[in-house]
Every structure is written in C-alpha cells, then in structure tokens.
Design an enzyme around this catalytic site. Structure first.
Site, short mmCIF file in Angstrom:
data_model
loop_
_atom_site.label_atom_id
_atom_site.label_comp_id
_atom_site.label_asym_id
_atom_site.label_seq_id
_atom_site.Cartn_x
_atom_site.Cartn_y
_atom_site.Cartn_z
N CYS A 1 9.31 -6.86 52.79
CA CYS A 1 10.67 -6.37 52.14
C CYS A 1 11.24 -5.19 52.65
CB CYS A 1 10.33 -6.25 50.55
SG CYS A 1 9.40 -5.03 50.03
N GLU B 1 2.56 -0.33 52.74
CA GLU B 1 3.38 0.56 53.13
C GLU B 1 2.83 1.73 53.39
OE1 GLU B 1 6.46 1.22 50.41
OE2 GLU B 1 5.15 1.41 48.77
N ASP C 1 8.32 2.55 54.58
CA ASP C 1 7.31 3.57 54.39
C ASP C 1 6.40 3.38 55.43
OD1 ASP C 1 8.07 5.60 52.51
OD2 ASP C 1 8.03 4.02 50.94
#
Ligand code: PEP
Ligand code: MG
Length: 558
Positions: free
Chosen positions: A495, A424, A448
């Site tokens: 995710c 991320e 992110d």
C-alpha cells in the site's frame, strides 16, 4: 515565465489555456446598527432577499442535486431564526445579521469531526454569499457566462459555482483554498477537469487573459509560458487525453493477469468520500484506510461511536475488503488537541503502534469501533510500524480483549476478522518468517520501508533523488517479504506509493505480490499493467534474476 509546484492535486490531467479570474465582489456588511422601528423593514428585506435567491437557484439547471440541497439550507429555521433574532434583539441591519448567522452556522459545521460534515461549511457559506449579494444588489460572477476555453483561478469555488462548470470550456481549475473532499475536488474529478487546490497566493500572480499551463499529474503550474513550453504542453495534453480514453475502456475488467491470476486491486483512502471516488474506478476494495485523518480532522480523540459511524459506512460501501489501519500519528502527523514532545528524530520516535500501545484506552476505542463495523462487511485490521513479535502479540491481545468485551455486551462483530501488519521497518523484513506465522496478512509500506532501509528522510526535498524504491536493497526486501508471506500461506499486498507506480507493477507481479493498493488516480494505469502481464517468460530473464544480478546474488535474509 514562472513555475510553481503544488502539493494538492484534486483531479489529474494536463491543460493549457488563458486564465479566467473568478473573484467575488466585496460582500462585507456595513457595521451600521438600526433603530427598533427599522427592525420590521430589515426583517422584510432579509426574507425578500432569501426568496429572490431561492428563485434564482430554482431557475438554474442542475442535475447534481447540489442546488436543491442549498435551497433546503436556505430555508432552514436555524438560519431564519438566527438572522431575525439579531435584527430584532441586537438591532443589527440585515446584512450584518446574515453575515454573523452564516458565520456561526458555518463554524458549527467546520468544528464537526466527520470530514464530510466539515466540508458542508462551504454549502452554508455559499448560501450566505448569495443572500448577501441579493441584499447588496450586486451581481455575482457567473461561470455559466464563460464562452471560450479557460483555466479558472479562484480563491475558492463554492458548490453552486461548480454546478455551472462546462467541462468543454473549463479546461482546468486552480484554487487557493479547498480540501480534497470539497465539492470542487469531487466535481472536478467526476467531470475530468484537471484541478490543483490549495495554491497559496496564486491570484496575486495572475491577470485575466494570461496564458497558464497546468500539469495536475506532476502538480505543476507554468505562468506565462514561452512558445516552446506552450507547444510542449499542448503535445503532452493531447497525448494525455488519448491515453485517458484508452484506459477508461479497460476499467470494467477485473484485474486478472494473462496467465489467470486474480490480483486484488484496491484503493488507499482517508475518508468515506475517498472510498466513493475510488469505487468509480472499479476497485476491489480498500487496502489502506488511513484512520489518522479522522483523528487529525477532529477537535478531540474521536469516540468509539464517532469512529464506528465512519467505519460502518465504509464497510457497507466495500463488501469485498476494507483494511482499516489503526492510528498512525507521530512522525510528520500531529494532532491539534494532543501535545507531542519535541523529538530529535520524530520518524524514529513516538509514532504509530507505539502510541496506541502506550495509550491503551484510546486504542481500545478504535479497536472496538472497527470490530463493531466488521458486522457490516469484510473488514480487516492492520497495525502500522511493527518491529517486534511482542508488539504484534500485544496489539493482537488488545483485539482479543475488545472481542471478549463486545461478546459480553452482545454486540455483533466478525469473530474471524483478519489481523495483519504493515511491513515497513527493516526489523519486519528481517523477521518476516516469524511475523508471517502470527499475522493474517502483510501489506508492504514502501514509503516508510524505503526511508528506513536507505536512511533517506521521505519528506526531505533536498535528498528526494535518493528516495528510490527501485534501489536493490528495497527490491530485495520486498521479494523477501513476499516469499516469507507465501511460505506461510498468507496474502501479501502493498500500500506504499510504489504499488501505484505503473513502472513497478510487472516487477511486483513477477515477485508474486497479491494485492496492489493505491490512490484512486493510479488505478487505471496499474490495471492496464496487470492485464498485460503473464505468459511472457520464455527465453527472457525474469525480473527476480535481474535483481539478484544487481548484487551478490543472495537473498538479503536467507
Ligand atoms: C507507507 O509507509 O508506505 C504507508 C503506506 O504508510 P504511510 O505513508 O501512511 O506512512
Ligand atoms: Mg508508513
């Protein structure tokens, strides 16, 4: 006409109906004291009111077990002794004694760390409300009496209220209070009633019988819509219901593409209750357990034992996969009991793995709890916000230290527990090959990753239109991560929110993504896309080529 945007969607769906304002009468006690001689008759009054309330509950139909549990709470000695003590020793009347005792017991539940126990506060207050109504001789509003289609608007709905919800007539629920794990949320979800909760001051804007449209897909309420908006909503609602029905038929099928690739379809959760809900969607497991909610819901850093209890329950529920992400606070997530310095750029500041590596004792408590829970299922450990191999190595070394300790203590744990990382940060993308050699799996955090790659604050509404995970830079980063992971033979999942976006699924499958993890409400939509994918390449440009065509045709890191 007024439009309101809402953040908490407890249960998805679309509804348009007249408002039924569900408001309790004033149940506050009078503050009058009693004489010593009146103590016996006040005690009698309390016991009689409680008995009447129990009989009333016993006469209500309930398959959910909620009312049976309430009767047990009502008979609890702590309640009885608390009330009688206040009447006899403190010379308070029955109403005041009940009010204070309920407040005290509810406060104990509210202060508990386990989010499930925390929500039990509502059960206790529910009992209190019913005993107060008996004592005061007033009738409580009754959802069972609703005879036309309505959207119920309430300050909060208590468990015993929700037992009477008739999904044929209650088309939607809007509340001012309530958490995502509250009874009202869970029940609304299980009955497929659209529900928006935590809508501040909504009652003051509504009148009984007023028309309201709610879109619990987008998190929007329209009060007093004009004819055009109303008929557009009705059309949307019909289409939505047909679509839900169709998708539910697919739920029992495992997520296998038409060309035979088994995709892991998982849920993002923040509590054990979330896992229970997600399992109803026939998910393969949990791809992201955001453990920070455990910390944020507590009054102190949760101890190893407290965490172990939660993770072990979760592991037992998820025999195939439970990916537990270590603490990810900082940024926009703070703790009441721990001071954070004021930072100029909190999202670039002291957050996630940086805090864990700086607070090693706290980190160890979490790792030991996760490791001990790994004896009960297929648990994986995942680190957030990694930017360097040094961080990954240091965090992995902490796992090894905890493993050695547990070994010496004779505790059971999974010696082969997979240890992976969130992808991320831009640094993790550009060093994906190096990370792939040392991590057991990757999970792409597009929330992110998009924010950091595009320099667009993920929480800033003003620039929300620039937050775009379909931006070619983000897509190339994703493709690069997947390729690097696969070259090293490790699983690559996602995710971030993008994994639950049905528009992205075919593209991500084309790139080779192995696992999709998302909130439970998106699972049906993503499953459908996965089932439809495969064998459609002939003559067509692949999505990968299209991305390359978007820029200079080169991979960003090759
Ligand atoms: C992400 O960043 O994509 C992610 C899944 O983590 P969080 O949203 O909790 O930061
Ligand atoms: Mg993140």
């Amino acid at each position: 006409m007024e439009q309101i945007f809402v953040e908490k969607t407890a249960s998805r769906g679309i509804a348009a109906a007249k408002v039924y304002k569900y408001q309790d009468p004033d149940l506050r006690p009078s503050l009058a004291g009693i004489t010593a001689e009146q103590a016996e008759s006040e005690t009698e009054r309390f016991l009689k009111a409680r008995q009447q309330m129990i009989v009333r509950l016993q006469n209500m139909e309930d398959d959910s077990g909620i009312l049976a549990a309430h009767i047990e709470v009502a008979k609890d000695r702590m309640l009885e002794e608390g009330v009688i003590l206040r009447i006899r020793e403190e010379q308070k009347n029955a109403e005041l004694a009940v009010w204070e005792t309920i407040d005290e017991i509810a406060g104990i539940f509210a202060g508990m760390d386990d989010p499930y126990m925390k929500e039990r506060e509502a059960d206790v207050r529910d009992i209190g409300k019913r005993i107060m109504a008996e004592l005061k001789g007033v009738a409580l509003p009754d959802l069972g009496e609703v005879s036309t289609e309505v959207i119920v608007a309430a300050a909060d709905l208590y468990p015993s209220d929700t037992v009477k919800l008739n999904p044929k007539l209650i088309k939607g629920i809007i509340t001012e209070k309530g958490g995502l794990t509250s009874h009202v949320s869970i029940l609304a979800k299980s009955m497929n009633i659209p529900a928006l909760i935590g809508v501040t001051d909504i009652l003051s804007k509504l009148e009984n019988g007023m028309m309201v449209c709610m879109d619990a897909e987008k998190g929007m309420i329209v009060i007093d819509p004009d004819d055009e908006v109303l008929s557009a909503f009705r059309v949307k609602q019909e289409a939505y219901l047909r679509e839900r029905h169709r998708l539910e038929q697919l739920r029992s099928q495992p997520a296998v593409t038409r060309d035979g690739k088994r995709i892991s379809l998982c849920a993002n959760v923040g509590s054990v209750e979330d896992i229970e809900n997600a399992l109803e969607m026939n998910v393969d497991g949990v791809g992201l357990f955001r453990t920070e909610y455990l910390y944020m819901g507590s009054s102190h850093f949760p101890t190893e034992e407290e965490q172990f209890q939660v993770y072990a329950r979760a592991a037992r529920l998820c025999p195939k996969e439970l990916t537990i992400r270590t603490l990810d606070i900082g940024g926009d997530k703070k703790l009441d009991y721990f001071p954070f310095d004021q930072e100029e750029n909190p999202f670039l500041g002291w957050r996630a793995i940086r805090i864990s590596l700086d607070m090693k004792e706290m980190f160890k408590e979490q790792l030991r709890a996760i490791l001990r829970a790994s004896a009960f299922g297929h648990v994986r450990i995942m680190f957030p916000l990694i930017i360097s191999l040094e961080e990954l190595r240091e965090a992995r070394e902490m796992v090894a230290v905890c493993q050695r300790e547990l070994e010496q203590e004779g505790e059971a744990f999974d010696r082969e527990i997979p240890v992976g990382m969130m992808m991320e940060t831009p640094a993790s993308v550009l060093m994906a090959e190096e990370f792939a050699a040392e991590a057991d799996f990757f999970s792409i955090g597009t929330n992110d990753l998009t924010q950091y790659l595009l320099a667009v604050d993920r929480g800033n509404k003003r620039i929300a239109n620039r937050f775009d995970y379909f931006h070619p830079a983000v897509l190339r980063a994703i493709r690069h991560i997947i390729a690097a992971g696969h070259k090293a033979g490790i699983q690559v999942g996602m995710c971030g929110e993008m994994a639950g976006d049905p528009r992205a699924v075919l593209l991500l499958l084309e790139m080779g993504l192995d696992e999709f993890s998302m909130s439970a409400g998106s699972v049906d939509y993503v499953r459908e896309q996965i089932l439809s994918y495969g064998g459609q390449k002939e003559g067509g440009e692949t999505e990968e080529k299209k991305i390359e065509g978007n820029g200079d045709g080169k991979d960003c890191a090759s």
